[in-house]
Design an enzyme around this catalytic site. Structure first.
Site, PDB file in Angstrom:
ATOM      1  N   SER A  10       0.821  -1.220   0.000  1.00 15.94           N
ATOM      2  CA  SER A  10       0.000   0.000   0.000  1.00 15.94           C
ATOM      3  C   SER A  10       0.850   1.263   0.000  1.00 15.94           C
ATOM      4  CB  SER A  10      -0.921  -0.008   1.219  1.00 15.94           C
ATOM      5  OG  SER A  10      -0.146  -0.111   2.395  1.00 15.94           O
ATOM      6  N   GLY A  11       2.034   1.203  -0.623  1.00 15.47           N
ATOM      7  CA  GLY A  11       2.845   2.413  -0.794  1.00 15.47           C
ATOM      8  C   GLY A  11       2.419   3.132  -2.065  1.00 15.47           C
ATOM      9  N   ALA A  13       3.506   3.013  -5.051  1.00 15.54           N
ATOM     10  CA  ALA A  13       3.416   2.192  -6.265  1.00 15.54           C
ATOM     11  C   ALA A  13       2.109   1.410  -6.292  1.00 15.54           C
ATOM     12  CB  ALA A  13       4.613   1.243  -6.335  1.00 15.54           C
ATOM     13  N   LYS A  32       0.978  -5.644   4.868  1.00 11.58           N
ATOM     14  CA  LYS A  32       1.272  -6.503   6.005  1.00 11.58           C
ATOM     15  C   LYS A  32       1.135  -5.830   7.362  1.00 11.58           C
ATOM     16  CE  LYS A  32       6.362  -6.604   5.876  1.00 11.58           C
ATOM     17  NZ  LYS A  32       7.483  -7.459   5.533  1.00 11.58           N
ATOM     18  N   TYR A  42       7.577   7.756   4.840  1.00  8.51           N
ATOM     19  CA  TYR A  42       8.705   8.427   5.510  1.00  8.51           C
ATOM     20  C   TYR A  42       9.540   9.279   4.567  1.00  8.51           C
ATOM     21  CZ  TYR A  42       7.328   5.365   9.259  1.00  8.51           C
ATOM     22  OH  TYR A  42       6.585   4.736  10.226  1.00  8.51           O
ATOM     23  N   HIS A 226      22.127   5.986   2.596  1.00  7.82           N
ATOM     24  CA  HIS A 226      21.935   7.439   2.696  1.00  7.82           C
ATOM     25  C   HIS A 226      23.028   7.966   3.616  1.00  7.82           C
ATOM     26  CE1 HIS A 226      20.174  11.374   3.230  1.00  7.82           C
ATOM     27  NE2 HIS A 226      19.250  11.081   2.343  1.00  7.82           N
ATOM     28  N   ARG A 274      25.049  10.456  -3.701  1.00  7.57           N
ATOM     29  CA  ARG A 274      25.072   9.816  -2.380  1.00  7.57           C
ATOM     30  C   ARG A 274      26.171   8.799  -2.153  1.00  7.57           C
ATOM     31  NH1 ARG A 274      18.735   8.839  -1.546  1.00  7.57           N
ATOM     32  NH2 ARG A 274      18.366  11.065  -1.438  1.00  7.57           N
ATOM     33  N   HIS A 335      19.342   2.473   2.791  1.00  9.88           N
ATOM     34  CA  HIS A 335      18.217   3.364   2.492  1.00  9.88           C
ATOM     35  C   HIS A 335      17.340   2.872   1.342  1.00  9.88           C
ATOM     36  CE1 HIS A 335      16.185   7.236   2.255  1.00  9.88           C
ATOM     37  NE2 HIS A 335      16.536   7.391   0.990  1.00  9.88           N
ATOM     38  N   ARG A 370      20.949   5.431  -7.554  1.00  7.30           N
ATOM     39  CA  ARG A 370      19.743   6.248  -7.783  1.00  7.30           C
ATOM     40  C   ARG A 370      20.012   7.716  -7.478  1.00  7.30           C
ATOM     41  NH1 ARG A 370      15.262   8.049  -4.355  1.00  7.30           N
ATOM     42  NH2 ARG A 370      16.349   7.059  -2.617  1.00  7.30           N
TER      43      ARG A 370
HETATM   44  P1  FAD Z   1       6.617   1.150   0.010  1.00  2.00           P
HETATM   45  O1  FAD Z   1       6.146   2.527   0.096  1.00  2.00           O
HETATM   46  O2  FAD Z   1       7.691   0.739   0.933  1.00  2.00           O
HETATM   47  O3  FAD Z   1       5.369   0.185   0.256  1.00  2.00           O
HETATM   48  C1  FAD Z   1       5.566  -1.200   0.410  1.00  2.00           C
HETATM   49  C2  FAD Z   1       4.271  -1.842   0.852  1.00  2.00           C
HETATM   50  O4  FAD Z   1       4.358  -3.253   0.721  1.00  2.00           O
HETATM   51  C3  FAD Z   1       3.901  -1.600   2.310  1.00  2.00           C
HETATM   52  O5  FAD Z   1       2.513  -1.373   2.380  1.00  2.00           O
HETATM   53  C4  FAD Z   1       4.212  -2.931   2.990  1.00  2.00           C
HETATM   54  O6  FAD Z   1       3.471  -3.200   4.134  1.00  2.00           O
HETATM   55  C5  FAD Z   1       3.835  -3.881   1.880  1.00  2.00           C
HETATM   56  N1  FAD Z   1       4.408  -5.213   1.985  1.00  2.00           N
HETATM   57  C6  FAD Z   1       5.708  -5.579   2.009  1.00  2.00           C
HETATM   58  N2  FAD Z   1       5.802  -6.918   2.076  1.00  2.00           N
HETATM   59  C7  FAD Z   1       4.527  -7.396   2.083  1.00  2.00           C
HETATM   60  C8  FAD Z   1       3.961  -8.699   2.148  1.00  2.00           C
HETATM   61  N3  FAD Z   1       4.704  -9.803   2.207  1.00  2.00           N
HETATM   62  N4  FAD Z   1       2.606  -8.811   2.166  1.00  2.00           N
HETATM   63  C9  FAD Z   1       1.811  -7.719   2.135  1.00  2.00           C
HETATM   64  N5  FAD Z   1       2.301  -6.467   2.074  1.00  2.00           N
HETATM   65  C10 FAD Z   1       3.634  -6.318   2.038  1.00  2.00           C
HETATM   66  N6  FAD Z   1      12.264   8.687  -2.517  1.00  2.00           N
HETATM   67  C11 FAD Z   1      12.068   9.828  -3.206  1.00  2.00           C
HETATM   68  O7  FAD Z   1      11.871   9.794  -4.429  1.00  2.00           O
HETATM   69  N7  FAD Z   1      12.077  11.023  -2.568  1.00  2.00           N
HETATM   70  C12 FAD Z   1      12.285  11.131  -1.220  1.00  2.00           C
HETATM   71  O8  FAD Z   1      12.264  12.223  -0.676  1.00  2.00           O
HETATM   72  C13 FAD Z   1      12.515   9.948  -0.483  1.00  2.00           C
HETATM   73  N8  FAD Z   1      12.773  10.000   0.850  1.00  2.00           N
HETATM   74  C14 FAD Z   1      12.868   8.833   1.540  1.00  2.00           C
HETATM   75  C15 FAD Z   1      13.025   8.888   2.915  1.00  2.00           C
HETATM   76  C16 FAD Z   1      13.036   7.716   3.663  1.00  2.00           C
HETATM   77  C17 FAD Z   1      13.208   7.784   5.155  1.00  2.00           C
HETATM   78  C18 FAD Z   1      12.929   6.466   3.002  1.00  2.00           C
HETATM   79  C19 FAD Z   1      12.954   5.193   3.784  1.00  2.00           C
HETATM   80  C20 FAD Z   1      12.817   6.411   1.626  1.00  2.00           C
HETATM   81  C21 FAD Z   1      12.779   7.588   0.890  1.00  2.00           C
HETATM   82  N9  FAD Z   1      12.636   7.560  -0.500  1.00  2.00           N
HETATM   83  C22 FAD Z   1      12.460   8.726  -1.177  1.00  2.00           C
HETATM   84  C23 FAD Z   1      12.457   6.287  -1.202  1.00  2.00           C
HETATM   85  C24 FAD Z   1      10.951   6.070  -1.467  1.00  2.00           C
HETATM   86  O9  FAD Z   1      10.218   6.516  -0.364  1.00  2.00           O
HETATM   87  C25 FAD Z   1      10.622   4.624  -1.720  1.00  2.00           C
HETATM   88  O10 FAD Z   1      11.503   4.052  -2.624  1.00  2.00           O
HETATM   89  C26 FAD Z   1       9.209   4.495  -2.278  1.00  2.00           C
HETATM   90  O11 FAD Z   1       8.310   5.146  -1.423  1.00  2.00           O
HETATM   91  C27 FAD Z   1       8.834   3.041  -2.436  1.00  2.00           C
HETATM   92  O12 FAD Z   1       7.467   2.940  -2.675  1.00  2.00           O
HETATM   93  P2  FAD Z   1       6.822   1.501  -2.864  1.00  2.00           P
HETATM   94  O13 FAD Z   1       5.366   1.723  -3.077  1.00  2.00           O
HETATM   95  O14 FAD Z   1       7.576   0.733  -3.847  1.00  2.00           O
HETATM   96  O15 FAD Z   1       7.074   0.762  -1.447  1.00  2.00           O
HETATM   97  C1  SIN Z   2      16.098  12.647   1.261  1.00  2.35           C
HETATM   98  O1  SIN Z   2      15.194  13.427   1.555  1.00  2.35           O
HETATM   99  O2  SIN Z   2      17.296  12.860   1.474  1.00  2.35           O
HETATM  100  C2  SIN Z   2      15.734  11.353   0.654  1.00  2.35           C
HETATM  101  C3  SIN Z   2      15.529  11.543  -0.776  1.00  2.35           C
HETATM  102  C4  SIN Z   2      15.555  10.236  -1.498  1.00  2.35           C
HETATM  103  O3  SIN Z   2      15.817   9.176  -0.933  1.00  2.35           O
HETATM  104  O4  SIN Z   2      15.326  10.281  -2.709  1.00  2.35           O
END
Ligand code: FAD
Ligand code: SIN
Length: 536
Positions: A10-11, A13, A32, A42, A226, A274, A335, A370
């Protein structure tokens, strides 16, 4: 359980895909933990988009390719940078309140590796603004959200993905969940490292699951550290990130005795990509025997700090540091993963009916490193494309699925849900997880060498076979499922790292400290040989 489109995660994507597919059928999102417990939530810095008159899409493309050190897929990069301004418009329309500035539509931040100001943000909590908005829209539009449901493995039939086995933590039971199309959007792998900015959910589940099902996994050696996370304190196991955007506004890295050092490493100083900044900090810590360096943002002044970085400011205060008056102790932390499930630019894996997007997928956008703030962007753009493909592709007939369901219920689920099996003791599971996280941190970290990588491989394969045995002989549990995925993910990182006998981007091996364009200007791809999960 049955739906048209089944989304794991539920991120940003997963929710983007869910919103797109909702008009074409029923959509279920399983997650999960709570819906907002994601890496997305975050994210701080923001989303990169060339929207300033002083910037250009060509420049965004150039910066991304340069940072990716020769391994980016140029078509995917071009697509991403070109569509970035639309993404900002789209999110604004959905209700994400990006920070505005006087005289311009958006305030634009700056981060490492970017040659212009191009980071659209919501102060220092961009991810939360996006996550909250997308969850709200998904609920309004009738997407079914299943919290505390953990995907265990993919269900394959005749070479097609027809659903997922899920562990319902309310009932402590594994159930089949069938769907015409399945999307893996399970995010990153940070939690296989001792120190990470990621929340605990990031154990690489989707990557491990896809690998077990026979999907190629690429470039797992490119783990991004990071440069700046708060030293010595954690929130629910996660290190507090100090956004790169604070360096974009003038934050300076200093040794403990107050000397700036980045100039020695790169002419772009604090705003080098980075990998360079993280290695520079690592080198200073080794050389001086210190535990941390300092991030000094006192020069920004209280107004700028409170206006642009209110959450970081408050979080530091909670850790007894006032960033207006004193420098912040920082260290690098795991990170982001540039590698993952191999997909084409339409989100397709090698298995019909199975798609992947977001951090768990490898689209080729990031190559060996990245560029900051390209991840939220990539997740959204390629989720749209995956949704479009899945909509056109979801032709399997429900009647066939119903037959499958009966078949599956009467066969191998019994072994998962057997009442005869004992649960594995929780401290056994947490001991294994800690050993894996320590091993990855100490031997598969920012600077690597062959001897330690080989030792790490031996250890991880031993843990893996022990954990698989526990998995087969004990009652299944949330922690055990995660542990099995964590050890698999760790083994994939180590295997890729051992196979890349050069240093490039995020992978730095002191035994081969140069780039080897002749032999390694290519992806490292791993694929399991016994590839099918059988239905019976
Ligand atoms: P996520 O947002 O991590 O979502 C994953 C989902 O999958 C969650 O809901 C989780 O519960 C679920 N899941 C996992 N395993 C299972 C399972 N087995 N069964 C059911 N559900 C499951 N990127 C940027 O571009 N800009 C930024 O400013 C930035 N800042 C960041 C700061 C921090 C602190 C962090 C940690 C990352 C940052 N990033 C940033 C990176 C970016 O946030 C992530 O790469 C991006 O949000 C990933 O999105 P996603 O939907 O792929 O995964
Ligand atoms: C940050 O705010 O420094 C994180 C940005 C990112 O991971 O893309």
């Amino acid at each position: 359980m049955q739906t048209d489109f089944l989304v794991i995660g539920s991120g940003v994507a997963g929710l983007t895909f869910a919103l797109d597919t909702r008009n074409y059928g029923r959509v279920a999102v399983i997650t999960k933990k709570e819906s907002n417990e994601t890496n997305t939530n975050y994210a701080q810095g923001g989303i990169a988009a060339a929207i300033s008159p002083a910037d250009s899409i060509e420049s965004h493309i150039k910066d991304t390719l340069l940072t990716g050190e020769g391994l980016c897929n140029p078509d995917a990069v071009k697509l991403m940078a070109t569509e970035a301004p639309q993404v900002i418009e789209e999110l604004s329309k959905l209700g994400v309140g990006f920070t505005k500035s006087r005289g311009a539509k958006f305030d634009l931040g700056r981060e490492g590796g970017h040659s212009a100001r191009r980071i659209v943000h919501t102060k220092d909590a961009t991810g939360e603004a996006i996550e909250t908005t997308l969850i709200k829209r998904a609920q309004e539009r009738g997407v079914d959200l299943f919290e505390n449901w953990l995907a265990v493995d993919l269900i394959l039939k005749d070479g097609r993905c027809v659903g997922v086995r899920v562990f319902d933590t309310h009932e402590n039971k594994v159930l089949p969940f069938f769907a015409k199309s399945v999307l893996i959007a399970t995010g990153g792998i940070g939690s296989i490292y001792l120190h990470t900015t990621n929340p605990r959910i990031a154990t690489g589940d989707g990557i491990a699951m896809a690998y077990r099902a026979g999907t190629p996994i690429a470039n797992m050696e490119f783990v991004q550290f990071h440069p700046t996370s708060f030293y010595g304190k954690k929130i629910d196991g996660r290190a507090l990130l100090l956004s790169e955007a604070v360096r974009g506004e003038g934050g300076v890295l200093k040794t403990k005795d107050g000397n700036a050092f980045m100039e020695k490493y790169d002419s772009r100083k604090e705003l080098a990509p980075r990998d360079i900044v993280a290695r520079a900090i690592h080198s200073e810590l080794k050389k001086r025997g210190d535990n941390y360096v300092l991030l000094d943002i006192t020069g920004l002044g209280s107004r700028k700090i409170l206006d642009k970085f209110p959450n970081i400011y408050n979080a530091c205060l909670n850790f007894s540091i006032d960033p207006i008056k004193e420098p912040i102790p920082v260290v690098p932390a795991a990170h982001y993963t540039c590698g993952g499930i191999v997909v084409d630019i339409d989100g397709k894996t090698n298995i019909p009916g199975l798609y992947a997007t977001g951090e768990s997928a490898c689209t080729g956008v990031h190559g060996a490193n990245r560029l900051a703030s390209n991840s939220l962007l990539e997740s959204i753009i390629f989720a749209h494309r995956a949704a479009k493909t899945a909509i056109g592709d979801s032709k399997i007939r429900i009647s066939k699925i119903e037959r499958l369901e009966k078949n599956l219920q009467s066969s191998n689920l019994e072994s998962f849900n057997s009442l005869e099996k004992e649960p594995c003791k929780e401290d056994v599971i947490s001991d294994y997880l800690l050993k894996i996280r320590e091993l990855m941190w100490e031997q598969v970290g920012i600077v690597r060498n062959d001897k330690e990588l080989k030792e790490a491989k031996d250890k991880i394969l031993k843990y893996k076979s022990e954990i698989e045995k526990i998995y087969e002989t004990h009652k299944i549990s949330f922690q055990l499922i995660e542990l099995r995925n964590a050890v698999t993910t760790a083994s994939l990182v180590i295997e890729c790292a051992l196979k890349r006998k050069e240093s490039r981007g995020l992978h730095f091996n002191i035994d081969y400290s140069e780039k080897d364009e002749l032999h390694y200007k290519k992806d490292i791809v791993l694929k399991k040989l016994d590839k099918r999960i059988k239905l019976n």
